[in-house]
Design a protein around this motif. Structure first.
Motif, PDB file in Angstrom:
ATOM      1  N   GLU A 165      -8.075   1.139   2.527  1.00 41.39           N
ATOM      2  CA  GLU A 165      -6.649   1.091   2.849  1.00 41.39           C
ATOM      3  C   GLU A 165      -5.962   2.425   2.588  1.00 41.39           C
ATOM      4  O   GLU A 165      -5.140   2.881   3.383  1.00 41.39           O
ATOM      5  CB  GLU A 165      -5.966  -0.021   2.052  1.00 41.39           C
ATOM      6  N   LEU A 166      -6.294   3.065   1.470  1.00 40.33           N
ATOM      7  CA  LEU A 166      -5.685   4.362   1.196  1.00 40.33           C
ATOM      8  C   LEU A 166      -6.191   5.410   2.179  1.00 40.33           C
ATOM      9  O   LEU A 166      -5.416   6.235   2.687  1.00 40.33           O
ATOM     10  CB  LEU A 166      -5.986   4.790  -0.240  1.00 40.33           C
ATOM     11  N   VAL A 172      -4.449   8.923   2.215  1.00 45.54           N
ATOM     12  CA  VAL A 172      -4.161   9.091   0.787  1.00 45.54           C
ATOM     13  C   VAL A 172      -5.469   9.125   0.000  1.00 45.54           C
ATOM     14  O   VAL A 172      -6.305   8.228   0.163  1.00 45.54           O
ATOM     15  CB  VAL A 172      -3.278   7.932   0.269  1.00 45.54           C
ATOM     16  N   ARG A 213      -4.496   5.565   5.407  1.00 43.15           N
ATOM     17  CA  ARG A 213      -3.159   6.139   5.311  1.00 43.15           C
ATOM     18  C   ARG A 213      -3.200   7.611   4.920  1.00 43.15           C
ATOM     19  O   ARG A 213      -2.160   8.197   4.639  1.00 43.15           O
ATOM     20  CB  ARG A 213      -2.337   5.335   4.302  1.00 43.15           C
ATOM     21  N   THR A 270       1.173   8.016  -8.369  1.00 39.04           N
ATOM     22  CA  THR A 270       0.313   9.159  -8.649  1.00 39.04           C
ATOM     23  C   THR A 270       0.880   9.977  -9.808  1.00 39.04           C
ATOM     24  O   THR A 270       2.102  10.024 -10.005  1.00 39.04           O
ATOM     25  CB  THR A 270       0.169  10.064  -7.413  1.00 39.04           C
ATOM     26  N   ALA A 318       0.361   4.043  -2.854  1.00 34.27           N
ATOM     27  CA  ALA A 318       0.196   5.463  -2.540  1.00 34.27           C
ATOM     28  C   ALA A 318       1.171   6.339  -3.324  1.00 34.27           C
ATOM     29  O   ALA A 318       0.878   7.513  -3.595  1.00 34.27           O
ATOM     30  CB  ALA A 318       0.386   5.674  -1.034  1.00 34.27           C
ATOM     31  N   TRP A 325       0.819  -1.214   0.000  1.00 38.09           N
ATOM     32  CA  TRP A 325       0.000   0.000   0.000  1.00 38.09           C
ATOM     33  C   TRP A 325       0.849   1.259   0.000  1.00 38.09           C
ATOM     34  O   TRP A 325       0.442   2.291  -0.556  1.00 38.09           O
ATOM     35  CB  TRP A 325      -0.993  -0.037   1.154  1.00 38.09           C
ATOM     36  N   ALA A 326       2.038   1.193   0.556  1.00 41.31           N
ATOM     37  CA  ALA A 326       2.961   2.329   0.449  1.00 41.31           C
ATOM     38  C   ALA A 326       3.351   2.547  -1.010  1.00 41.31           C
ATOM     39  O   ALA A 326       3.424   3.686  -1.494  1.00 41.31           O
ATOM     40  CB  ALA A 326       4.199   2.092   1.312  1.00 41.31           C
ATOM     41  N   CYS A 384      -8.173   8.438  -2.802  1.00 40.97           N
ATOM     42  CA  CYS A 384      -8.398   7.311  -3.711  1.00 40.97           C
ATOM     43  C   CYS A 384      -9.031   7.825  -5.003  1.00 40.97           C
ATOM     44  O   CYS A 384      -9.940   8.663  -4.963  1.00 40.97           O
ATOM     45  CB  CYS A 384      -9.295   6.274  -3.047  1.00 40.97           C
ATOM     46  N   GLY A 395      -6.024  10.416  -7.555  1.00 42.93           N
ATOM     47  CA  GLY A 395      -5.255   9.507  -6.718  1.00 42.93           C
ATOM     48  C   GLY A 395      -5.241   8.109  -7.297  1.00 42.93           C
ATOM     49  O   GLY A 395      -5.860   7.840  -8.327  1.00 42.93           O
TER      50      GLY A 395
END
Length: 285
Positions: A273-274, A279, A277, A150, A147, A143-144, A281, A260
């Motif tokens: 999940e985003l 972030v 964090r 982009t 993220a 997931w990092a 989506c 995103g």
């Protein structure tokens, strides 16, 4: 990912209608993996997993992607314990506590989705020491990397984010660094399941192609308790760790959008999940 791709010079940008078409294939993969997660029990063989995956994909009007890879005839890859990636389904019978990675691809109208998950057979209560932490660390790293995918960023930012996340997880656990499987990486995806460029899971020299709206890739860290070195078994496919340490493989197909990342192989598009964090989506409302 089937082999180290190496090519990094081109990152395709697709119009919104093509990304929407890829989302259809992505949902098929997501639903198939969800069904497998719900059904797998001790006593199943890895061939049983392959059979159910084929049934799930075809029941949704899609076709398995992996038989398009020359020489491979199965619907999924099933890698158990020290088999970290590309495990060939067969008679191996699963027991409680086995660490099982399942890689699945499907296509609809010529567009592909590709995703992988790792589960503990029998549930978390049967996990061996450290396995749940390994799954969590690999998932956080995935997931990092997502993220970081982009518009305006660069492709190699993804690998740097994956590696940094894994280093942070190991440090927080007070343990030695996790092994990131050497020579294997993610890939572009679209009309073919495997397209250039390769998507590293580690920081590499340079910045790589600029990510644009409509770029689509599969991000897939492969992480072990120990070594970063693996070798291929005599079947020509299954990659095992050289030190026998257990491994984890997780993957999602992702589209870069102006709003995103949009995770095409997550049922919610990656919102949960985003969002956790902080972030944005890019999934449509």
């Amino acid at each position: 990912m089937w082999r180290f791709l190496g090519g990094r010079e081109r990152l395709t940008s697709r119009p919104p209608e093509d990304v929407l078409a890829m989302r259809v294939a992505g949902v098929v993969v997501a639903e198939t993996l969800a069904e497998l997660r719900a059904q797998i029990r001790p006593g199943w063989t890895t061939a049983d997993i392959d059979d159910l995956a084929a049934e799930c994909i075809r029941a949704r009007g899609a076709r398995p992607s992996f038989p398009d890879v020359p020489g491979y005839r199965h619907t999924v890859c099933v890698s158990v314990d020290e088999e970290i990636v590309h495990g060939v389904p067969g008679p191996r019978r699963l027991g409680e506590g086995d660490l099982v990675s399942i890689d699945c691809g499907a296509s609809v109208d010529g567009w592909h989705g590709d995703s992988a998950m790792t589960i503990v057979v029998g549930g978390a209560e049967h996990a061996r020491p450290g396995d749940l932490a390994l799954i969590d660390a690999c998932t956080d790293a995935l997931w990092a990397g997502i993220a970081a995918f982009t518009p305006g960023a660069h492709l190699f930012d993804v690998g740097e984010a994956v590696e940094s996340s894994l280093e942070a997880s190991a440090a927080a656990a007070g343990r030695a660094p996790y092994g990131i499987l050497e020579g294997y990486e993610g890939h572009g995806i679209g009309r073919a399941m495997h397209e250039s460029p390769g998507v590293p899971n580690v920081a590499v020299r340079g910045r790589g192609p600029t990510i644009k709206a409509g770029s689509t890739v599969a991000i897939e860290p492969m992480v072990t308790h120990g070594t970063d070195v693996g070798h291929t078994l005599g079947d020509g496919w299954t990659v095992v760790t050289t030190d026998g340490s257990r491994g984890v493989h997780v993957e999602h197909t992702v589209a870069a959008t102006p709003a995103g990342p949009w995770v095409l192989t997550a049922l919610d598009g990656g919102r949960a999940e985003l969002g956790a964090r902080g972030v944005p989506c890019g999934a449509p409302a």
